[in-house]
Motif scaffolding. Structure first.
Motif, PDB file in Angstrom:
ATOM      1  N   GLY A   1       0.845  -1.188   0.000  1.00  0.00           N
ATOM      2  CA  GLY A   1       0.000   0.000   0.000  1.00  0.00           C
ATOM      3  C   GLY A   1       0.878   1.234   0.000  1.00  0.00           C
ATOM      4  O   GLY A   1       1.881   1.266   0.709  1.00  0.00           O
ATOM      5  N   MET A   2       0.527   2.217  -0.825  1.00  0.00           N
ATOM      6  CA  MET A   2       1.258   3.482  -0.793  1.00  0.00           C
ATOM      7  C   MET A   2       0.269   4.592  -0.488  1.00  0.00           C
ATOM      8  O   MET A   2      -0.747   4.724  -1.172  1.00  0.00           O
ATOM      9  CB  MET A   2       1.944   3.744  -2.134  1.00  0.00           C
ATOM     10  CG  MET A   2       3.178   2.889  -2.340  1.00  0.00           C
ATOM     11  SD  MET A   2       4.128   3.434  -3.763  1.00  0.00           S
ATOM     12  CE  MET A   2       5.639   2.498  -3.489  1.00  0.00           C
ATOM     13  N   TYR A   3       0.618   5.382   0.531  1.00  0.00           N
ATOM     14  CA  TYR A   3      -0.273   6.443   0.983  1.00  0.00           C
ATOM     15  C   TYR A   3       0.503   7.747   1.065  1.00  0.00           C
ATOM     16  O   TYR A   3       1.669   7.744   1.443  1.00  0.00           O
ATOM     17  CB  TYR A   3      -0.835   6.102   2.373  1.00  0.00           C
ATOM     18  CG  TYR A   3      -1.771   4.925   2.356  1.00  0.00           C
ATOM     19  CD1 TYR A   3      -1.269   3.631   2.350  1.00  0.00           C
ATOM     20  CD2 TYR A   3      -3.141   5.108   2.301  1.00  0.00           C
ATOM     21  CE1 TYR A   3      -2.121   2.535   2.305  1.00  0.00           C
ATOM     22  CE2 TYR A   3      -3.999   4.016   2.259  1.00  0.00           C
ATOM     23  CZ  TYR A   3      -3.491   2.736   2.258  1.00  0.00           C
ATOM     24  OH  TYR A   3      -4.329   1.674   2.209  1.00  0.00           O
ATOM     25  N   PRO A   4      -0.151   8.837   0.712  1.00  0.00           N
ATOM     26  CA  PRO A   4       0.541  10.111   0.903  1.00  0.00           C
ATOM     27  C   PRO A   4       0.629  10.412   2.395  1.00  0.00           C
ATOM     28  O   PRO A   4      -0.329  10.167   3.133  1.00  0.00           O
ATOM     29  CB  PRO A   4      -0.365  11.125   0.195  1.00  0.00           C
ATOM     30  CG  PRO A   4      -1.712  10.483   0.160  1.00  0.00           C
ATOM     31  CD  PRO A   4      -1.515   8.998   0.187  1.00  0.00           C
ATOM     32  N   ALA A   5       1.793  10.901   2.834  1.00  0.00           N
ATOM     33  CA  ALA A   5       1.955  11.237   4.255  1.00  0.00           C
ATOM     34  C   ALA A   5       0.948  12.315   4.638  1.00  0.00           C
ATOM     35  O   ALA A   5       0.391  12.313   5.716  1.00  0.00           O
ATOM     36  CB  ALA A   5       3.373  11.713   4.522  1.00  0.00           C
TER      37      ALA A   5
ATOM     38  N   GLU B   1      -7.217   2.208  -2.765  1.00  0.00           N
ATOM     39  CA  GLU B   1      -7.706   1.469  -1.604  1.00  0.00           C
ATOM     40  C   GLU B   1      -7.816   2.435  -0.434  1.00  0.00           C
ATOM     41  O   GLU B   1      -7.264   3.536  -0.462  1.00  0.00           O
ATOM     42  CB  GLU B   1      -6.817   0.272  -1.265  1.00  0.00           C
ATOM     43  CG  GLU B   1      -5.477   0.656  -0.663  1.00  0.00           C
ATOM     44  CD  GLU B   1      -4.693  -0.550  -0.139  1.00  0.00           C
ATOM     45  OE1 GLU B   1      -5.127  -1.696  -0.336  1.00  0.00           O
ATOM     46  OE2 GLU B   1      -3.641  -0.322   0.468  1.00  0.00           O
ATOM     47  N   THR B   2      -8.528   2.015   0.585  1.00  0.00           N
ATOM     48  CA  THR B   2      -8.712   2.871   1.750  1.00  0.00           C
ATOM     49  C   THR B   2      -8.275   2.108   2.980  1.00  0.00           C
ATOM     50  O   THR B   2      -8.585   0.925   3.113  1.00  0.00           O
ATOM     51  CB  THR B   2     -10.192   3.245   1.916  1.00  0.00           C
ATOM     52  OG1 THR B   2     -10.713   3.530   0.637  1.00  0.00           O
ATOM     53  CG2 THR B   2     -10.342   4.444   2.808  1.00  0.00           C
TER      54      THR B   2
ATOM     55  N   GLY C   1      -5.347   5.803  -0.371  1.00  0.00           N
ATOM     56  CA  GLY C   1      -4.058   5.533  -0.993  1.00  0.00           C
ATOM     57  C   GLY C   1      -4.235   4.529  -2.115  1.00  0.00           C
ATOM     58  O   GLY C   1      -5.339   4.382  -2.663  1.00  0.00           O
ATOM     59  N   PHE C   2      -3.174   3.828  -2.446  1.00  0.00           N
ATOM     60  CA  PHE C   2      -3.227   2.876  -3.543  1.00  0.00           C
ATOM     61  C   PHE C   2      -2.555   1.573  -3.155  1.00  0.00           C
ATOM     62  O   PHE C   2      -1.555   1.572  -2.443  1.00  0.00           O
ATOM     63  CB  PHE C   2      -2.515   3.445  -4.776  1.00  0.00           C
ATOM     64  CG  PHE C   2      -3.191   4.664  -5.314  1.00  0.00           C
ATOM     65  CD1 PHE C   2      -4.243   4.529  -6.219  1.00  0.00           C
ATOM     66  CD2 PHE C   2      -2.820   5.925  -4.890  1.00  0.00           C
ATOM     67  CE1 PHE C   2      -4.894   5.659  -6.696  1.00  0.00           C
ATOM     68  CE2 PHE C   2      -3.467   7.057  -5.363  1.00  0.00           C
ATOM     69  CZ  PHE C   2      -4.503   6.924  -6.274  1.00  0.00           C
ATOM     70  N   ARG C   3      -3.128   0.478  -3.650  1.00  0.00           N
ATOM     71  CA  ARG C   3      -2.453  -0.805  -3.558  1.00  0.00           C
ATOM     72  C   ARG C   3      -1.687  -0.963  -4.858  1.00  0.00           C
ATOM     73  O   ARG C   3      -2.266  -0.889  -5.940  1.00  0.00           O
ATOM     74  CB  ARG C   3      -3.475  -1.927  -3.359  1.00  0.00           C
ATOM     75  CG  ARG C   3      -2.845  -3.275  -3.354  1.00  0.00           C
ATOM     76  CD  ARG C   3      -2.834  -4.024  -2.011  1.00  0.00           C
ATOM     77  NE  ARG C   3      -2.594  -3.283  -0.806  1.00  0.00           N
ATOM     78  CZ  ARG C   3      -1.804  -3.726   0.189  1.00  0.00           C
ATOM     79  NH1 ARG C   3      -1.167  -4.863   0.085  1.00  0.00           N
ATOM     80  NH2 ARG C   3      -1.678  -3.033   1.278  1.00  0.00           N
ATOM     81  N   CYS C   4      -0.392  -1.078  -4.776  1.00  0.00           N
ATOM     82  CA  CYS C   4       0.425  -1.091  -5.978  1.00  0.00           C
ATOM     83  C   CYS C   4       1.102  -2.437  -6.151  1.00  0.00           C
ATOM     84  O   CYS C   4       1.525  -3.064  -5.184  1.00  0.00           O
ATOM     85  CB  CYS C   4       1.502  -0.009  -5.897  1.00  0.00           C
ATOM     86  SG  CYS C   4       0.837   1.632  -5.622  1.00  0.00           S
ATOM     87  N   GLY C   5       1.210  -2.854  -7.404  1.00  0.00           N
ATOM     88  CA  GLY C   5       1.846  -4.128  -7.708  1.00  0.00           C
ATOM     89  C   GLY C   5       3.149  -3.910  -8.454  1.00  0.00           C
ATOM     90  O   GLY C   5       3.249  -3.034  -9.310  1.00  0.00           O
ATOM     91  N   PHE C   6       4.150  -4.707  -8.092  1.00  0.00           N
ATOM     92  CA  PHE C   6       5.487  -4.538  -8.665  1.00  0.00           C
ATOM     93  C   PHE C   6       6.052  -5.883  -9.098  1.00  0.00           C
ATOM     94  O   PHE C   6       5.610  -6.924  -8.651  1.00  0.00           O
ATOM     95  CB  PHE C   6       6.429  -3.932  -7.633  1.00  0.00           C
ATOM     96  CG  PHE C   6       5.918  -2.670  -7.023  1.00  0.00           C
ATOM     97  CD1 PHE C   6       6.127  -1.459  -7.642  1.00  0.00           C
ATOM     98  CD2 PHE C   6       5.185  -2.701  -5.842  1.00  0.00           C
ATOM     99  CE1 PHE C   6       5.637  -0.289  -7.096  1.00  0.00           C
ATOM    100  CE2 PHE C   6       4.688  -1.539  -5.286  1.00  0.00           C
ATOM    101  CZ  PHE C   6       4.919  -0.328  -5.915  1.00  0.00           C
TER     102      PHE C   6
END
Lengths: 402, 601
Positions: free
Chosen positions: B301-305, B332-333, B340-345
């Protein structure tokens, strides 16, 4: 009304915990410094003369060890103050001193100069603790200085003591408290040791073991107990706490300190001294050679300042961190300085000063702090609770506005 | 263009064995660049690549070499990404080549990535010839390394050029060897267009720039092209070849050539790496083999501070994705962290690179949750769910069983660290599948390891336990049934969703305990006591307490230095701002990443 803080940055030997702007120096340097100091004072007397009120109500000689000033040097400074300003008859004129730096004769002499309050840095009545701190005196030496001061006629004396010294325990701290109460000064300042960066203690401090040079720092619980004991013992002996770390007999609160807490203006002169003057907060340069070259020569370049004090205050050759306080700054200070005093801040005065209701600015903050048991409201006053005092930094930081 | 005078090749090597430096020398010696244009490492032009010394996006360059036979040859040097996360991109880049130069460090010899890359090259039927680099190092042992290459890889190496790319020694040899040993392409220019996409780049003026190798046929301005896997079509605007760091437009690309195509394509997703470009009006019969859809392996998950920066983060991810088709994200929440976002790498390195770019290029302050892998959850009703966010784990009563991804890993190390590294693999639930002595004191270890055991800090642990003497490579093997549980963290009795993670049941207790200890250190004292608990399925398995704050300092007020006092209070307040409020508790943002470093002690 004007208050003066006069900084004398010299000492015999720097103490191991000391974070103040101070260092040892030769007689020649001291002399040169006093000359510069005098020129700085006369600069202000020029301006004040042009701006009306020039009544001086408090003077505080701080340091370093200002008791190292010779009688002649003190005389010179006091004469200059008396010549350039109207030093009020009942002005509070304090001098910080270290045990062993003054004898009875000198004490008598400086009393004659108008100095009427002494602040003696004892720190501890336990010799081993004094040694740990790197003080130059023992307890016996303090007693001599103290009784000499009484003999010389000083009837307003403060003693500084310190808790949380490495190697100190509750018993030994109690001894210090007992001794100090026996000495019966008019005023007591009780601080806890803080290990500041840039001090010898900081270098020696092992934060994993809480040890400095083989000596344990008191545990957090002990430290807290010492703090509460201070209030208890001093309270029983008739001293009331009027500020977070200051205790006094009735009518002996330090008027100069109260200027700081209540938002009064003051002129700081000398190396690195802070001022709050004409609405500005600013600091003198703290580099000795810069300070001496700014004031050390003939007053020539400085006489160019006209009646407008802004020019002097904002001159980068003399001052740094210059800032004109906004209404917001003043509100913040009103709260976080005023709340250091145990009687707190007045709701009515806030409105008088700022033309705004305290609740409209700090309503939610106050409500939360009261709910958390950190503050109480008592009639016109908001004040910290005992617990609020324990964690005062956390509490006071809430009064900074965005 | 005469195919006999084209050489399409790449350089394969273990990291730091000198791939990029050799590429620089080749470009320099072939003289297409003036000294002024010659940047430190021409091929690696992203800042992060430069700093980390690795190649992320495949770059390619065309140079002209006048050989000793007096003829001019076109060299297309296709640079390949240097990290296991980008394995698929590597394989497509290799497929665009006819041969490969294998660079081996004369002191270090063969390493895990040397093997992985060379086998990959041989799998693509590339002609591989070795080059021994760094021969000027005091510790160089070229003959030992040559023997090792012959023994281990089984390719002829006695006549390998001995070079120092750094100091420009032996480069001529390499250039001649390219002409001699790399086969010329053998495509049919008159057959229907068939080109392999090995990379693409988004340019805000020209749209997507397709990097491709033409196998058959021709393409020029006006050709109607079609991407065979994605089905996207477009009309070609420009074709050309690659100068160093610049695009050189041309009239036509034909069989055997490497170059670029622009066609006002708006989305890199239409031009997937590995896809085949053909002529929509005259299509080839079948696409090139080997295309696959890139799948994310690691999620977080990536969220803005600062919650207000959510739209900025969304815009930044959108922009990054234009250039990076392997980056996936969806909103996602989190109760704890907001929007924020659930990111795939592709892997942890890819994650770190994206995170760094977001922070550096887009100036965003991020809170990243612990990375996880994709679990397969087989529900009692027979349905299979792919789980990328631990919070979405179904109720245990609905779960029949779970599967986790397993990788086949190869670790190359000196034998003195064998015990330590086998111990590490054991701890990470590894299953040994092989062990070979390559030399008297060098060992190739093979293990099957669960991916979720290696994504956090396996590299670091490997490095520290082998003092840097072990190298590592892996590829996804498949999914296996496993006993997994969701570990929840409760702070002040409130579950913090962003701190939940999936863990093997056997290590749940240990992880939970470490997590609580770590959080205890990270969370500052409050005015009240804060319990920190780890729980599995509602049962508390570990607990720590952050004691209530007792007192803070009673500092002397320095001769009326109010400014100093204010700075202290500001610091206090500033510290508070970097916190996330969960109920009554303020949690520093870095605490959310602390799960990453559980094993660092």
């Amino acid at each position: 009304m004007i208050s003066f803080y006069i900084h004398f940055p010299f000492c015999i030997k720097k103490c191991d915990y000391c974070d103040f702007l101070s260092f040892p120096a030769s007689d020649e340097v001291r002399e040169e410094y006093v000359d510069a100091l005098c020129r700085e004072i006369s600069l202000y007397s020029d301006i004040s003369g042009k701006n009306g009120d020039n009544t001086v109500s408090t003077v505080f000689f701080g340091g370093g060890t200002p008791s190292l000033l010779t009688t002649e040097q003190l005389d010179k400074i006091m004469s200059l103050l008396n010549a350039g300003f109207l030093v009020s008859k009942d002005a509070e004129i304090s001098l910080e001193c270290n045990p062993g730096t003054l004898d009875l004769n000198k004490l008598k002499d400086i009393k004659k100069l108008g100095i009427n309050r002494l602040s003696i840095g004892l720190q501890s009545a336990v010799d081993s603790e004094l040694k740990t701190l790197g003080r130059i005196h023992d307890f016996n030496r303090f007693n001599l200085t103290y009784s000499d001061a009484r003999k010389a006629g000083f009837d307003n004396i403060n003693i500084d003591i310190m808790s949380a010294i490495p190697g100190q325990d509750i018993e030994s701290y109690k001894r210090t408290l007992t001794e100090i109460v026996n000495a019966d000064p008019e005023h007591i300042s009780a601080y806890s040791l803080i290990i500041e960066e840039g001090t010898k203690f900081h270098d020696l401090f092992d934060c994993d073991t809480n040890v400095i040079a083989g000596k344990n720092l008191p545990s957090e619980d002990d430290e807290r107990e010492m703090y509460h004991m201070t209030r208890c013992v001093l309270g029983e002996a008739g001293y009331h706490r009027y500020e977070i770390s200051n205790y006094a007999r009735e009518d002996y609160e330090c008027r100069h300190n109260n200027v700081y807490w209540t938002g009064g203006e003051y002129i700081g002169v000398g190396l690195g001294a802070s001022s709050y003057f004409c609405g500005y907060r600013y600091k003198n340069l703290s580099d000795m050679s810069e300070y001496l070259s700014a004031y050390g020569k003939e007053k020539g370049i400085l006489s160019q300042f006209g009646p407008n004090p802004d020019d002097l205050i904002k001159d980068v050759r003399l001052h740094e961190e210059v800032g004109l306080l906004s209404v917001k700054d003043k509100m913040e200070e009103y709260m976080y300085l005023g709340l250091r005093r145990t009687d707190g801040v007045s709701i009515r005065r806030f409105t008088e000063k700022f033309g705004a209701d305290i609740d409209s600015i700090y309503g939610p903050v106050l409500e939360k702090l009261i709910k958390d048991g950190l503050m109480i409201k008592n009639g016109d006053m908001f004040k910290l609770t005992d617990y609020g005092i324990d964690v005062s930094n956390v509490v006071l930081s809430n009064f900074l506005l965005d | 263009m005469d195919q006999n005078h084209i050489r399409n090749f790449c350089i394969v090597a273990h990291i730091d064995h000198g791939k990029s430096t050799l590429a620089d020398r080749i470009i320099e010696k072939t003289g297409l660049l003036t000294d002024r244009e010659m940047q430190e490492q021409v091929l690696d032009n992203m800042d992060i690549e430069r700093e980390r010394g690795i190649t992320i996006k495949a770059q390619t360059v065309r140079t002209i070499y006048k050989a000793k036979d007096g003829q001019e040859y076109v060299f297309n040097l296709i640079d390949t990404p240097g990290h296991v996360d980008f394995n698929y991109e590597v394989s497509r880049s290799l497929a665009a080549c006819d041969g490969a130069i294998l660079v081996v460090d004369a002191a270090q010899g063969i390493e895990a990535q040397t093997l992985a890359n060379v086998y990959l090259a041989l799998d693509h039927d590339l002609e591989v010839f070795p080059v021994i680099n760094k021969i000027d190092l005091p510790s160089a042992e070229p003959q030992r390394v040559i023997d090792e290459i012959e023994d281990v890889i089984g390719i002829e190496a006695q006549d390998a050029p001995l070079i120092s790319a750094k100091n420009g020694i032996g480069i001529e040899d390499v250039l001649e060897r390219i002409v001699e040993r790399i086969p010329a392409p053998k495509g049919n220019p008159d057959a229907p267009l068939k080109a392999l996409i090995f990379d693409s780049l988004y340019d805000s003026y020209r749209g997507v720039i397709i990097f491709c190798r033409l196998m058959d046929g021709r393409v020029s301005k006006g050709t109607h092209i079609k991407m065979m896997a994605t089905g996207a079509t477009a009309e070609v605007v420009e074709v050309g070849t690659f100068g160093a760091g610049q695009f050189i437009p041309g009239d036509e690309l034909s069989a055997g050539m490497v170059g670029y195509i622009t066609a006002s394509i708006k989305n890199v997703r239409d031009t997937a790496v590995g896809d085949t470009v053909t002529d929509d009006d005259n299509p080839c019969a079948e696409a090139l083999p080997g295309y696959k859809k890139v799948q994310s392996m690691v999620y977080c998950g990536m969220y803005p501070a600062d919650g207000a920066k959510y739209p900025d983060l969304r815009d930044a991810l959108e922009k990054l994705q234009l250039n990076d088709a392997s980056l996936n994200y969806e909103p996602e929440t989190s109760v704890a962290l907001g929007f924020g976002f659930r990111c795939g790498f592709l892997g942890l390195l890819h994650l770190e690179i994206v995170q760094e770019r977001l922070e550096r290029e887009y100036n965003l302050d991020l809170v990243t949750t612990a990375p996880g892998v994709i679990y397969h959850i087989w529900k009692t009703n027979g349905e299979m769910v792919e789980l990328t966010n631990p919070t979405n784990m179904p109720d245990p009563s609905e779960i029949d069983y779970m599967e986790e991804p397993i990788v086949a890993a190869e670790i190359m190390l000196t034998s003195e660290y064998l015990g330590a590294i086998m111990g590490l693999c054991q701890e990470r639930r590894g299953r040994q599948t092989g062990m070979e002595y390559i030399e008297a004191n060098r060992v190739l270890l093979k293990y099957d390891l669960p991916l979720n055991e290696i994504i956090y800090d396996f590299f670091d642990a490997l490095k520290s336990r082998s003092r840097g003497y072990a190298s590592f490579d892996y590829e996804l093997k498949g999914y296996e049934k496993s006993s997994l549980v969701k570990l929840d963290i409760l702070i002040n009795r409130e579950e913090v969703d962003a701190l939940s993670f999936i863990v093997h049941a056997d290590s749940a207790y240990e992880r939970g305990r470490k997590m609580c200890e770590k959080l205890k250190d990270e969370i500052p004292r409050h005015l009240f006591e804060i319990p920190i608990q780890a729980a599995v399925g509602g049962k508390i398995i570990a607990r720590e307490t952050v004691k209530a704050m007792r007192k803070d300092v009673l500092a002397k007020c320095y001769g009326g230095d109010i400014t100093r006092k204010k700075k202290l209070l500001e610091k206090q307040k500033e510290g508070k701002k970097r916190m996330r409020q969960i109920g009554n508790v303020e949690i520093p943002q870095k605490a959310f990443m602390s799960v990453l470093k559980l094993d660092s002690e």
